[in-house]
Design a protein around this motif. Structure first.
Motif, PDB file in Angstrom:
ATOM      1  N   ARG A  32       8.880 -10.550  27.906  1.00 49.44           N
ATOM      2  CA  ARG A  32       9.194 -11.118  26.582  1.00 49.44           C
ATOM      3  C   ARG A  32      10.248 -12.214  26.703  1.00 49.44           C
ATOM      4  O   ARG A  32      10.167 -13.241  26.048  1.00 49.44           O
ATOM      5  CB  ARG A  32       9.669 -10.027  25.631  1.00 49.44           C
ATOM      6  N   ASP A  41       2.117 -10.214  21.701  1.00 48.48           N
ATOM      7  CA  ASP A  41       1.994 -10.810  23.032  1.00 48.48           C
ATOM      8  C   ASP A  41       2.013 -12.333  23.005  1.00 48.48           C
ATOM      9  O   ASP A  41       1.919 -12.980  24.044  1.00 48.48           O
ATOM     10  CB  ASP A  41       0.737 -10.306  23.746  1.00 48.48           C
ATOM     11  N   LEU A  47       1.737 -11.435  29.514  1.00 44.91           N
ATOM     12  CA  LEU A  47       2.535 -10.511  28.714  1.00 44.91           C
ATOM     13  C   LEU A  47       1.647  -9.420  28.123  1.00 44.91           C
ATOM     14  O   LEU A  47       2.032  -8.244  28.090  1.00 44.91           O
ATOM     15  CB  LEU A  47       3.284 -11.250  27.607  1.00 44.91           C
TER      16      LEU A  47
END
Length: 132
Positions: A32, A41, A47
């Motif tokens: 993040r 995301d 991610l």
């Protein structure tokens, strides 16, 4: 079935899996920060995969650990609990590694999934067989 409640052995695997969950959560937090995404995301595939690796562990570990605890109390023998607990930890590590490297199929991901399912099914069978 033993008359006393025990979680001495399964507690070891609960602790190891707890540490794994925190490690996977830290990878999500790092992702993040790296991709500057506060929630969701951000349509970032890397991610998204980190989130799924952590999410998958949180989906499987609670039931698997509850079953491990039930096996410990149903059997009262150490070796099956260690065998099943070890299978769970190794399987979840393999799955996390495999899915963490690629969203596609991979041998570590397959073995991790198969091992997790086997541990859950064998544990459930042991618990059921010792419940009658």
């Amino acid at each position: 079935m033993p008359n006393t409640f025990s979680m001495e052995i399964s507690a070891i695997y609960m602790a190891l899996c707890g540490m794994l969950l925190v490690a996977l959560a830290l990878r999500v937090v790092r992702g993040r920060w790296q991709y500057r995404v506060g929630i969701g995301d951000g349509e970032n595939k890397a991610l998204s995969r980190l989130i799924r690796v952590h999410g998958n562990a949180t989906e499987y570990l609670p039931m698997a650990l509850l079953l491990l605890l039930a096996v410990e109390n149903a059997l009262g023998a150490a070796w099956p609990v260690h065998a099943l607990g070890s299978l769970l930890v190794v399987s979840r590590l393999l799955h996390a590694f495999g899915l963490g490297k690629s969203a596609g199929s991979s041998m570590p991901r397959f073995l991790g999934t198969a091992g997790s399912w086997a541990m859950i099914l064998v544990s459930a069978g042991i618990v059921l067989a010792n419940s009658f």
